[in-house]
Design a protein around this motif. Structure first.
Motif, PDB file in Angstrom:
ATOM      1  N   PHE A 214       1.133  -1.040  -0.237  1.00  0.00           N
ATOM      2  CA  PHE A 214      -0.110   0.548  -0.442  1.00  0.00           C
ATOM      3  C   PHE A 214       0.794   1.204   0.139  1.00  0.00           C
ATOM      4  N   SER A 215       1.973   0.996   0.974  1.00  0.00           N
ATOM      5  CA  SER A 215       3.003   2.146   0.980  1.00  0.00           C
ATOM      6  C   SER A 215       3.773   3.139  -0.485  1.00  0.00           C
ATOM      7  N   ARG A 216       4.332   1.472  -1.418  1.00  0.00           N
ATOM      8  CA  ARG A 216       4.664   1.908  -2.540  1.00  0.00           C
ATOM      9  C   ARG A 216       3.792   2.253  -3.189  1.00  0.00           C
ATOM     10  N   ALA A 217       2.081   1.835  -3.535  1.00  0.00           N
ATOM     11  CA  ALA A 217       1.351   1.929  -4.802  1.00  0.00           C
ATOM     12  C   ALA A 217       0.798   3.331  -3.889  1.00  0.00           C
ATOM     13  N   THR A 218       1.199   4.036  -3.130  1.00  0.00           N
ATOM     14  CA  THR A 218       0.745   5.479  -2.382  1.00  0.00           C
ATOM     15  C   THR A 218       1.844   6.463  -3.125  1.00  0.00           C
ATOM     16  N   LYS A 219       2.703   5.900  -2.902  1.00  0.00           N
ATOM     17  CA  LYS A 219       4.096   6.935  -3.345  1.00  0.00           C
ATOM     18  C   LYS A 219       4.307   6.949  -5.148  1.00  0.00           C
ATOM     19  N   ALA A 220       4.081   5.826  -5.695  1.00  0.00           N
ATOM     20  CA  ALA A 220       3.713   5.643  -7.164  1.00  0.00           C
ATOM     21  C   ALA A 220       2.948   6.429  -7.452  1.00  0.00           C
ATOM     22  N   ILE A 221       1.542   6.209  -6.753  1.00  0.00           N
ATOM     23  CA  ILE A 221       0.222   7.883  -7.730  1.00  0.00           C
ATOM     24  C   ILE A 221       0.929   9.522  -6.843  1.00  0.00           C
ATOM     25  N   LEU A 222       1.575   9.793  -5.952  1.00  0.00           N
ATOM     26  CA  LEU A 222       1.901  10.718  -5.341  1.00  0.00           C
ATOM     27  C   LEU A 222       2.856  11.348  -6.563  1.00  0.00           C
ATOM     28  N   ALA A 223       4.282  10.449  -6.971  1.00  0.00           N
ATOM     29  CA  ALA A 223       4.928  10.467  -7.532  1.00  0.00           C
ATOM     30  C   ALA A 223       3.812  11.095  -9.215  1.00  0.00           C
ATOM     31  N   GLY A 224       3.288  10.082  -9.583  1.00  0.00           N
ATOM     32  CA  GLY A 224       1.774  10.251 -10.666  1.00  0.00           C
ATOM     33  C   GLY A 224       1.903  11.661 -11.009  1.00  0.00           C
ATOM     34  N   ILE A 225       0.961  12.330  -9.797  1.00  0.00           N
ATOM     35  CA  ILE A 225       0.051  13.503  -9.665  1.00  0.00           C
ATOM     36  C   ILE A 225       1.580  14.305  -9.998  1.00  0.00           C
ATOM     37  N   ALA A 226       2.531  14.806  -9.608  1.00  0.00           N
ATOM     38  CA  ALA A 226       3.918  15.490 -10.021  1.00  0.00           C
ATOM     39  C   ALA A 226       4.215  15.638 -11.288  1.00  0.00           C
ATOM     40  N   PHE A 227       3.750  14.838 -11.772  1.00  0.00           N
ATOM     41  CA  PHE A 227       4.309  14.306 -13.437  1.00  0.00           C
ATOM     42  C   PHE A 227       3.272  14.800 -13.772  1.00  0.00           C
ATOM     43  N   ALA A 228       2.305  14.874 -13.299  1.00  0.00           N
ATOM     44  CA  ALA A 228       0.636  15.441 -14.692  1.00  0.00           C
ATOM     45  C   ALA A 228       0.263  16.473 -14.293  1.00  0.00           C
ATOM     46  N   VAL A 229       1.174  17.188 -13.399  1.00  0.00           N
ATOM     47  CA  VAL A 229       0.690  18.631 -13.684  1.00  0.00           C
ATOM     48  C   VAL A 229       0.734  19.335 -14.591  1.00  0.00           C
TER      49      VAL A 229
ATOM     50  N   ASN B  38      -4.384  17.571 -19.799  1.00  0.00           N
ATOM     51  CA  ASN B  38      -5.200  16.643 -19.354  1.00  0.00           C
ATOM     52  C   ASN B  38      -3.908  15.348 -18.349  1.00  0.00           C
ATOM     53  N   ARG B  39      -3.105  15.711 -17.274  1.00  0.00           N
ATOM     54  CA  ARG B  39      -2.187  14.908 -16.802  1.00  0.00           C
ATOM     55  C   ARG B  39      -2.458  14.019 -17.675  1.00  0.00           C
ATOM     56  N   ILE B  40      -1.368  14.058 -18.590  1.00  0.00           N
ATOM     57  CA  ILE B  40      -0.717  12.695 -19.593  1.00  0.00           C
ATOM     58  C   ILE B  40      -0.005  11.843 -18.644  1.00  0.00           C
ATOM     59  N   GLY B  41       1.492  12.629 -18.146  1.00  0.00           N
ATOM     60  CA  GLY B  41       1.960  12.471 -17.467  1.00  0.00           C
ATOM     61  C   GLY B  41       2.527  11.998 -16.070  1.00  0.00           C
ATOM     62  N   GLU B  42       1.047  11.525 -15.557  1.00  0.00           N
ATOM     63  CA  GLU B  42       1.064  10.739 -14.646  1.00  0.00           C
ATOM     64  C   GLU B  42       0.998   9.273 -14.667  1.00  0.00           C
ATOM     65  N   TYR B  43       1.382   8.411 -16.570  1.00  0.00           N
ATOM     66  CA  TYR B  43       1.639   7.488 -15.910  1.00  0.00           C
ATOM     67  C   TYR B  43       3.314   7.525 -16.029  1.00  0.00           C
ATOM     68  N   GLY B  44       4.037   8.295 -16.771  1.00  0.00           N
ATOM     69  CA  GLY B  44       5.724   8.522 -16.180  1.00  0.00           C
ATOM     70  C   GLY B  44       5.910   8.606 -14.914  1.00  0.00           C
ATOM     71  N   GLY B  45       5.064   8.924 -13.721  1.00  0.00           N
ATOM     72  CA  GLY B  45       5.736   9.271 -12.736  1.00  0.00           C
ATOM     73  C   GLY B  45       5.289   7.375 -12.009  1.00  0.00           C
ATOM     74  N   ARG B  46       3.729   7.669 -12.023  1.00  0.00           N
ATOM     75  CA  ARG B  46       3.759   6.184 -11.382  1.00  0.00           C
ATOM     76  C   ARG B  46       4.576   4.479 -11.840  1.00  0.00           C
ATOM     77  N   ILE B  47       5.483   4.923 -12.750  1.00  0.00           N
ATOM     78  CA  ILE B  47       5.946   3.658 -13.183  1.00  0.00           C
ATOM     79  C   ILE B  47       6.947   3.926 -12.672  1.00  0.00           C
ATOM     80  N   LEU B  48       7.284   4.572 -11.870  1.00  0.00           N
ATOM     81  CA  LEU B  48       9.072   4.660 -11.611  1.00  0.00           C
ATOM     82  C   LEU B  48       8.790   3.408 -10.170  1.00  0.00           C
ATOM     83  N   TYR B  49       8.161   3.237  -9.633  1.00  0.00           N
ATOM     84  CA  TYR B  49       7.911   2.346  -8.212  1.00  0.00           C
ATOM     85  C   TYR B  49       8.221   0.756  -8.687  1.00  0.00           C
ATOM     86  N   LEU B  50       8.579   1.140  -9.415  1.00  0.00           N
ATOM     87  CA  LEU B  50       7.737  -0.493 -10.227  1.00  0.00           C
ATOM     88  C   LEU B  50       9.811  -0.899 -11.416  1.00  0.00           C
TER      89      LEU B  50
END
Length: 257
Positions: free
Chosen positions: A6-21, A25-37
């Motif tokens: 859960f912790s790692r998934a939460t970090k991935a989501i937060l990183a995705g939002i940081a990329f999205a801003v 239309n926040r398409i950069g969100e995908y790039g941020g989420r995969i950093l934790y995989l």
């Protein structure tokens, strides 16, 4: 399949939002989420993330089209001086278009494997087809479960907005506020925007929509700004700190070896 805590998934989501801003239309969100995989799982993760985003878009379209129809037929609490009838034909046309698109996209979502098999026939995209195979094996019950979670997430956002509208004395009519918020979210999903520049558009649309039920423009802007800060700016700041930490760790790791 890659299991995430859960912790790692939460970090991935937060990183995705940081990329999205700073992306449309926040398409950069995908790039941020995969950093934790892991490296070998990242392309597949993008495919699954697209399914999640597709599901969230469907939730927005379903609720937004319902809101449009209710607005067309008349919501309680609307200012009696508002001349809604003059926009009747355009609102009805928009309702029909959005509803048709929603039904079509819902059908595609529930039959996403058909789309994958069609894409497989396109030459010279073998690498991407392999990534899409993970979607091909998703059963309908999983897709419906994801859609259910998307609707629940949507409800949380709407309730947040309703509470803030009440706090800032815009309206206490939760029913009407709910469907006006649904129309607002629908418009934001359709209009191409960059998240950091979204506040102006969001504020303008909110004033236009909630202006049907209230003249408290300061309250409308305050509620809109609060939602923007809580759901985008603060998570983006936290995500940026996580990304910064990853960069520092990646830089130091070879030196320690």
């Amino acid at each position: 399949m890659q299991q995430l805590t859960f912790s790692r998934a939460t970090k991935a989501i937060l990183a995705g939002i940081a990329f999205a801003v700073n992306t449309p239309n926040r398409i950069g969100e995908y790039g941020g989420r995969i950093l934790y995989l892991p490296e070998g799982k990242r392309i597949q993760a993008v495919s699954l993330t697209l399914i999640g985003s597709y599901s969230q878009l469907l939730a927005t379209l379903l609720m937004g089209s319902a809101g449009l129809w209710l607005f067309y037929f008349g919501l309680p609490g609307i200012n009696p001086d508002a001349n809604i009838s003059s926009y009747g034909i355009w609102i009805r046309l928009l309702c029909l278009v959005i509803s048709t698109i929603t039904v079509l996209l819902l059908f595609i979502y529930l039959r996403i494997s058909w789309l994958v098999r069609w894409v497989e026939k396109i030459p010279r995209i073998e690498k991407w087809v392999k990534a899409l195979l993970v979607i091909d094996h998703l059963p309908v019950r999983i897709l419906l479960r994801v859609l259910g979670w998307s609707l629940l997430r949507y409800v949380v956002f709407v309730i947040q907005y309703i509470l803030l509208l009440q706090i800032f004395n815009v309206t206490n009519d939760s029913w009407t506020a709910w469907w006006l918020i649904s129309i607002l979210f629908l418009a934001l999903a359709i209009i191409p925007t960059i998240a950091m520049a979204e506040l102006g558009i969001r504020g303008k649309l909110a004033i236009e929509l909630f202006g049907w039920v209230s003249t408290n423009q300061l309250g409308i802007i305050s509620a809109t700004l609060s939602i923007w800060m809580v759901n985008l700016v603060i998570p983006a700041i936290l995500g940026s700190l996580l990304i910064f930490r990853i960069k520092i760790f990646s830089t130091r790791l070879p030196q320690e070896n």
